[in-house]
Design an enzyme around this catalytic site. Structure first.
Site, PDB file in Angstrom:
ATOM      1  N   ARG A 166       0.873  -1.202   0.155  1.00  0.00           N
ATOM      2  CA  ARG A 166       0.139  -0.028  -0.045  1.00  0.00           C
ATOM      3  C   ARG A 166       1.031   1.170   0.087  1.00  0.00           C
ATOM      4  O   ARG A 166       1.958   1.310   0.531  1.00  0.00           O
ATOM      5  CB  ARG A 166      -0.910   0.034   1.278  1.00  0.00           C
ATOM      6  CG  ARG A 166      -1.917  -1.278   1.303  1.00  0.00           C
ATOM      7  CD  ARG A 166      -2.480  -1.034   2.682  1.00  0.00           C
ATOM      8  NE  ARG A 166      -3.391  -2.172   3.067  1.00  0.00           N
ATOM      9  CZ  ARG A 166      -3.149  -3.329   3.421  1.00  0.00           C
ATOM     10  NH1 ARG A 166      -2.078  -3.659   3.846  1.00  0.00           N
ATOM     11  NH2 ARG A 166      -3.940  -4.258   3.292  1.00  0.00           N
TER      12      ARG A 166
ATOM     13  N   LYS B 251      -2.319  -2.759   7.908  1.00  0.00           N
ATOM     14  CA  LYS B 251      -3.358  -2.108   8.737  1.00  0.00           C
ATOM     15  C   LYS B 251      -3.459  -2.786  10.162  1.00  0.00           C
ATOM     16  O   LYS B 251      -3.220  -3.865  10.258  1.00  0.00           O
ATOM     17  CB  LYS B 251      -4.836  -2.279   8.050  1.00  0.00           C
ATOM     18  CG  LYS B 251      -5.140  -1.885   6.793  1.00  0.00           C
ATOM     19  CD  LYS B 251      -6.289  -1.983   6.152  1.00  0.00           C
ATOM     20  CE  LYS B 251      -6.719  -1.271   4.934  1.00  0.00           C
ATOM     21  NZ  LYS B 251      -7.879  -1.815   4.229  1.00  0.00           N
TER      22      LYS B 251
ATOM     23  N   HIS C 229      -2.865   2.349  -5.980  1.00  0.00           N
ATOM     24  CA  HIS C 229      -3.416   1.087  -5.474  1.00  0.00           C
ATOM     25  C   HIS C 229      -3.763   0.255  -7.006  1.00  0.00           C
ATOM     26  O   HIS C 229      -3.840  -0.792  -6.901  1.00  0.00           O
ATOM     27  CB  HIS C 229      -4.906   1.315  -5.210  1.00  0.00           C
ATOM     28  CG  HIS C 229      -5.204   0.667  -3.759  1.00  0.00           C
ATOM     29  ND1 HIS C 229      -4.552   0.716  -2.660  1.00  0.00           N
ATOM     30  CD2 HIS C 229      -6.118  -0.542  -3.671  1.00  0.00           C
ATOM     31  CE1 HIS C 229      -5.050  -0.126  -1.813  1.00  0.00           C
ATOM     32  NE2 HIS C 229      -5.808  -0.832  -2.613  1.00  0.00           N
TER      33      HIS C 229
ATOM     34  N   ARG D 228      -0.890  -2.034  -6.916  1.00  0.00           N
ATOM     35  CA  ARG D 228      -1.098  -3.057  -6.034  1.00  0.00           C
ATOM     36  C   ARG D 228      -1.991  -3.963  -6.740  1.00  0.00           C
ATOM     37  O   ARG D 228      -1.696  -5.345  -6.359  1.00  0.00           O
ATOM     38  CB  ARG D 228      -1.757  -2.450  -4.786  1.00  0.00           C
ATOM     39  CG  ARG D 228      -2.016  -3.678  -3.626  1.00  0.00           C
ATOM     40  CD  ARG D 228      -2.452  -2.925  -2.556  1.00  0.00           C
ATOM     41  NE  ARG D 228      -3.185  -3.756  -1.582  1.00  0.00           N
ATOM     42  CZ  ARG D 228      -2.488  -4.434  -0.419  1.00  0.00           C
ATOM     43  NH1 ARG D 228      -1.111  -4.451  -0.313  1.00  0.00           N
ATOM     44  NH2 ARG D 228      -3.360  -5.158   0.340  1.00  0.00           N
TER      45      ARG D 228
ATOM     46  N   HIS E  22      -3.718  -9.278   3.567  1.00  0.00           N
ATOM     47  CA  HIS E  22      -5.469  -9.596   3.751  1.00  0.00           C
ATOM     48  C   HIS E  22      -5.437 -10.237   4.987  1.00  0.00           C
ATOM     49  O   HIS E  22      -5.134 -11.410   5.082  1.00  0.00           O
ATOM     50  CB  HIS E  22      -5.881  -9.956   2.526  1.00  0.00           C
ATOM     51  CG  HIS E  22      -5.879  -9.205   1.291  1.00  0.00           C
ATOM     52  ND1 HIS E  22      -6.351  -9.381   0.059  1.00  0.00           N
ATOM     53  CD2 HIS E  22      -5.710  -7.715   1.118  1.00  0.00           C
ATOM     54  CE1 HIS E  22      -6.241  -8.602  -0.573  1.00  0.00           C
ATOM     55  NE2 HIS E  22      -6.085  -7.378  -0.050  1.00  0.00           N
TER      56      HIS E  22
ATOM     57  N   TYR F 106      -9.442 -11.065  -6.941  1.00  0.00           N
ATOM     58  CA  TYR F 106      -8.375 -10.956  -8.040  1.00  0.00           C
ATOM     59  C   TYR F 106      -8.633 -12.209  -8.963  1.00  0.00           C
ATOM     60  O   TYR F 106      -8.272 -12.073 -10.051  1.00  0.00           O
ATOM     61  CB  TYR F 106      -7.092 -10.919  -7.617  1.00  0.00           C
ATOM     62  CG  TYR F 106      -6.817  -9.527  -6.758  1.00  0.00           C
ATOM     63  CD1 TYR F 106      -6.580  -8.405  -7.304  1.00  0.00           C
ATOM     64  CD2 TYR F 106      -6.810  -9.337  -5.396  1.00  0.00           C
ATOM     65  CE1 TYR F 106      -6.531  -7.320  -6.701  1.00  0.00           C
ATOM     66  CE2 TYR F 106      -6.593  -8.352  -4.575  1.00  0.00           C
ATOM     67  CZ  TYR F 106      -6.499  -7.298  -5.549  1.00  0.00           C
ATOM     68  OH  TYR F 106      -6.202  -6.023  -4.840  1.00  0.00           O
TER      69      TYR F 106
END
Length: 341
Positions: A181, A214, A286, A289, A312, A321
């Site tokens: 990110r 995150k 992004h 990414r 994730h 994806y």
């Protein structure tokens, strides 16, 4: 120096109260205190990243303004009817803000549901008033990915004969090589890189980088040889010059003043590179990414491996994806097979 790298205007010093400090320090109603407790929970107990908490603040702020306009000063006074009215007003713009798209309205509704669930669990309200509140249908939206050729063209369009150019090329190679990110990339320090040898091709195994995603979750991601060479060129030929213009910082990617590169500046340099390469599609950090994940899956990578590389929490997030690659296969089939159409 570009406007993007000029940085924000100087704000109040540490000892200067901002206009909204009083409201944050002394909530005026029971509802203000109840909301403040929720944000303490998100920040301290759940360890959410500052950017994520800021997004929740925007969405829930819209909700609390709606409630204030209806004279509601306590969570216990919220009714299912009020929640339904709020959800409808999001789409119509009758809550005082601009009308939201279905996707943005759904995100706001999800934030409000989380708030009410927390209140019910903490005993602020006897039950979850928002349990039956449904977000609007948004439809499916597949991530946009660039072709391998377009990624290469964009990176090659960056001149590598200036410190800024060497930095820009290293950043773009890094984003595509790791799937990081943009906040993770600009938050890196030099010490987060490992095994970037003077000759990147002679490193003992592939270089790796430590990324903080995150919720401050850490993961180790390999760095490909193209990115490793670009990083080495930047570290040797450009960063030493840039760092002398500032006060000294451990940051990996620096702006022209010797400070840490901002997300806004990174966004700007990527768009500039896309324009130089003649890429008309909208490109963002992004996008690289998305391209990283899509190209790995198209190359045969296991979805669980891609999940780990992207950071994730759930494989369900990564599986979107696989829909992208399936769509690509359908397009190829439709144009190549003699009886496809």
């Amino acid at each position: 120096m570009s406007a993007a790298e000029a940085g924000p205007a100087a704000g109040p010093g540490p000892g200067t109260a901002r206009p909204d400090d009083a409201a944050e320090q002394a909530p005026r109603t029971a509802l203000d205190r109840q909301v403040a407790t929720y944000f303490q929970h998100l920040t301290i107990e759940r360890g959410m990243a500052p950017n994520t908490v800021a997004a929740y603040r925007r969405d829930i702020g819209r909700y609390t303004r709606f409630l204030a306009g209806r004279g509601i000063g306590d969570a216990g006074d919220v009714t299912p009817r009020l929640l339904s009215d709020f959800a409808q007003d999001l789409r119509d713009g009758n809550d005082g803000g601009a009308p939201l798209t279905a996707r943005s309205a759904a995100r706001t509704v999800v934030a409000v549901r989380g708030l009410h669930k927390f209140w019910a669990l903490e005993g602020v309200t006897p039950d979850n008033t928002a349990a039956d509140l449904k977000p609007p249908a948004t439809g499916s939206r597949l991530p946009k990915a660039m072709s391998v050729a377009d990624v290469a063209a964009m990176i090659d369009a960056v001149p590598a004969d200036t410190p800024a150019g060497l930095r820009d090329r290293a950043l773009l190679e890094f984003l595509y090589s790791t799937g990081a990110r943009i906040s993770e990339a600009v938050g890196l320090d030099v010490d987060d890189l490992h095994a970037i040898a003077e000759d990147a091709g002679e490193a003992d195994g592939p270089a790796v980088v430590r990324l903080f995603g995150k919720g401050s979750k850490e993961r180790i991601v390999p760095v490909g040889s193209y990115a490793a060479r670009a990083l080495q060129a930047y570290l040797v030929r450009a960063r030493p010059l840039l760092v002398t213009k500032g006060r000294g910082t451990p940051a990996l990617f620096l702006n022209l003043r010797g400070g840490r590169l901002s997300r806004q500046s990174a966004w700007t340099l990527l768009k500039t590179a896309a324009e130089r390469a003649g890429i008309s599609a909208d490109v963002s950090p992004h996008t690289l990414r998305h391209s990283f994940a899509t190209h790995l899956l198209e190359g045969g990578a296991d979805v669980r491996v891609v999940q780990e590389l992207l950071g994730h929490a759930s494989v369900t997030t990564t599986q979107v994806y696989t829909m992208v690659t399936a769509e690509t296969l359908r397009e190829i089939y439709a144009t190549a097979h003699p009886r496809a159409t």
